[in-house]
Design a protein around this motif. Sequence first.
Motif, PDB file in Angstrom:
ATOM      1  N   ALA A   1      29.959  11.846  59.225  1.00 17.07           N
ATOM      2  CA  ALA A   1      29.780  11.708  60.662  1.00 17.07           C
ATOM      3  C   ALA A   1      31.118  11.660  61.364  1.00 17.07           C
ATOM      4  CB  ALA A   1      28.992  10.433  60.980  1.00 17.07           C
ATOM      5  N   THR A   2      31.152  12.181  62.588  1.00 13.38           N
ATOM      6  CA  THR A   2      32.277  11.964  63.492  1.00 13.38           C
ATOM      7  C   THR A   2      31.776  11.153  64.676  1.00 13.38           C
ATOM      8  OG1 THR A   2      31.959  13.941  64.858  1.00 13.38           O
ATOM      9  CG2 THR A   2      33.231  14.198  62.834  1.00 13.38           C
TER      10      THR A   2
ATOM     11  N   VAL B   1      34.562   6.233  52.829  1.00 18.54           N
ATOM     12  CA  VAL B   1      35.894   6.761  53.109  1.00 18.54           C
ATOM     13  C   VAL B   1      35.981   7.051  54.606  1.00 18.54           C
ATOM     14  CG1 VAL B   1      37.481   8.696  52.746  1.00 18.54           C
ATOM     15  CG2 VAL B   1      36.252   7.700  50.804  1.00 18.54           C
ATOM     16  N   ILE B   2      37.058   6.598  55.220  1.00 20.00           N
ATOM     17  CA  ILE B   2      37.233   6.745  56.674  1.00 20.00           C
ATOM     18  C   ILE B   2      38.590   7.379  56.941  1.00 20.00           C
ATOM     19  CG2 ILE B   2      37.386   5.515  58.863  1.00 20.00           C
ATOM     20  CD1 ILE B   2      35.757   3.246  57.252  1.00 20.00           C
ATOM     21  N   LEU B   3      38.605   8.440  57.727  1.00 19.48           N
ATOM     22  CA  LEU B   3      39.840   9.100  58.132  1.00 19.48           C
ATOM     23  C   LEU B   3      39.644   9.709  59.519  1.00 19.48           C
ATOM     24  CD1 LEU B   3      40.217  12.475  56.177  1.00 19.48           C
ATOM     25  CD2 LEU B   3      38.148  11.107  56.087  1.00 19.48           C
ATOM     26  N   HIS B   4      40.746   9.998  60.182  1.00 27.98           N
ATOM     27  CA  HIS B   4      40.642  10.524  61.540  1.00 27.98           C
ATOM     28  C   HIS B   4      40.126  11.955  61.566  1.00 27.98           C
ATOM     29  CE1 HIS B   4      41.479  11.008  65.788  1.00 27.98           C
ATOM     30  NE2 HIS B   4      42.223  12.072  65.543  1.00 27.98           N
ATOM     31  N   HIS B   5      40.755  12.820  60.790  1.00 21.92           N
ATOM     32  CA  HIS B   5      40.430  14.250  60.832  1.00 21.92           C
ATOM     33  C   HIS B   5      39.254  14.563  59.905  1.00 21.92           C
ATOM     34  CE1 HIS B   5      44.762  13.940  61.816  1.00 21.92           C
ATOM     35  NE2 HIS B   5      44.563  14.987  62.594  1.00 21.92           N
ATOM     36  N   PRO B   6      38.178  15.153  60.402  1.00 23.80           N
ATOM     37  CA  PRO B   6      37.068  15.484  59.513  1.00 23.80           C
ATOM     38  C   PRO B   6      37.463  16.555  58.502  1.00 23.80           C
ATOM     39  CG  PRO B   6      36.695  16.408  61.693  1.00 23.80           C
ATOM     40  CD  PRO B   6      37.895  15.532  61.802  1.00 23.80           C
TER      41      PRO B   6
ATOM     42  N   CYS C   1      34.571   9.763  60.431  1.00 20.69           N
ATOM     43  CA  CYS C   1      35.777  10.340  61.034  1.00 20.69           C
ATOM     44  C   CYS C   1      35.762  10.170  62.547  1.00 20.69           C
ATOM     45  CB  CYS C   1      35.867  11.830  60.701  1.00 20.69           C
ATOM     46  SG  CYS C   1      35.755  12.209  58.945  1.00 20.69           S
ATOM     47  N   GLY C   2      36.875  10.527  63.148  1.00 22.45           N
ATOM     48  CA  GLY C   2      37.003  10.619  64.593  1.00 22.45           C
ATOM     49  C   GLY C   2      37.391  12.038  64.972  1.00 22.45           C
ATOM     50  N   HIS C   3      38.358  12.150  65.925  1.00 25.40           N
ATOM     51  CA  HIS C   3      39.054  13.403  66.250  1.00 25.40           C
ATOM     52  C   HIS C   3      38.242  14.395  67.079  1.00 25.40           C
ATOM     53  CE1 HIS C   3      42.336  16.198  65.798  1.00 25.40           C
ATOM     54  NE2 HIS C   3      41.681  17.053  65.038  1.00 25.40           N
TER      55      HIS C   3
END
Length: 251
Positions: free
Chosen positions: A200-201, A143-148, A183-185
């Motif tokens: 992980a971010t 699962v991949i999303l911007h906000h952790p 994630c990113g952000h």
Amino acid sequence: MRIVQLSDLHLRPDPLFGEIDPWAALAMALTRVAGLQADLLLISGDLAEAGDVATYTRLASTLAGLALPLALVPGNHDQRSAMFAAFPGHWENPEMLCRRFDLGPLTLLLLDSQVPGQPWGEIGEAQLRWLDANYPERRRSVVILHHPPFAVGIAGMDEIGCRDGKALASWLLRRPLVEAVWCGHVHRPVFTGFAGKMAATAPSTVHQIALQDGALAWTPEAPGLLVHDLLPGVPLRSHYLPLEAAPVVPY
């Protein structure tokens, strides 16, 4: 199979903080990617600083030269309709930029966590319904999303992380073939566990967020990327690499 993850490009025509050229940083990142024998390039949000059409159009043209499949998710700085227009065919629904991406033996569940006009994200009923409809019962998945949806230990970032993380955790606990959440952000690499999964971010290609108490602050620490490798019968593993390659010297 190898997936390279970039994040938080914050592309704009002028320098960030008067000193960081985000397009030059992207060029450095893509040079690094070209030497990594990747099977997919993942960009986990905040592609454009202002969410403008011209930036996405230029980015799409730049990435077209890679000859690599792309997986994109929006961040809080992004604008859904402009992204949808610049990358035709990447998503089915311009109102929620989610996508299932099957790559070899792995399925990427690209989840839109954006709340328009707000820095934080959320997982609501619409996202959970989409996950239910697109989860593959018999394939390894991420699962991949911007906000952790988990705490990263930087108070200012945790305030603007993904709300309703418990709802996603509950969903994940019932999905044993989901191996990781990426994630990113956060603008720095953070590795932890979430709902029994590797989490992980990714670092940013531009500035990093300082690891310190108190108010949010940025630092010109080296930008970087993550490399995720998938091998048969082996758990996913992830590496951090700086954007600028260093000499490799044999022992």
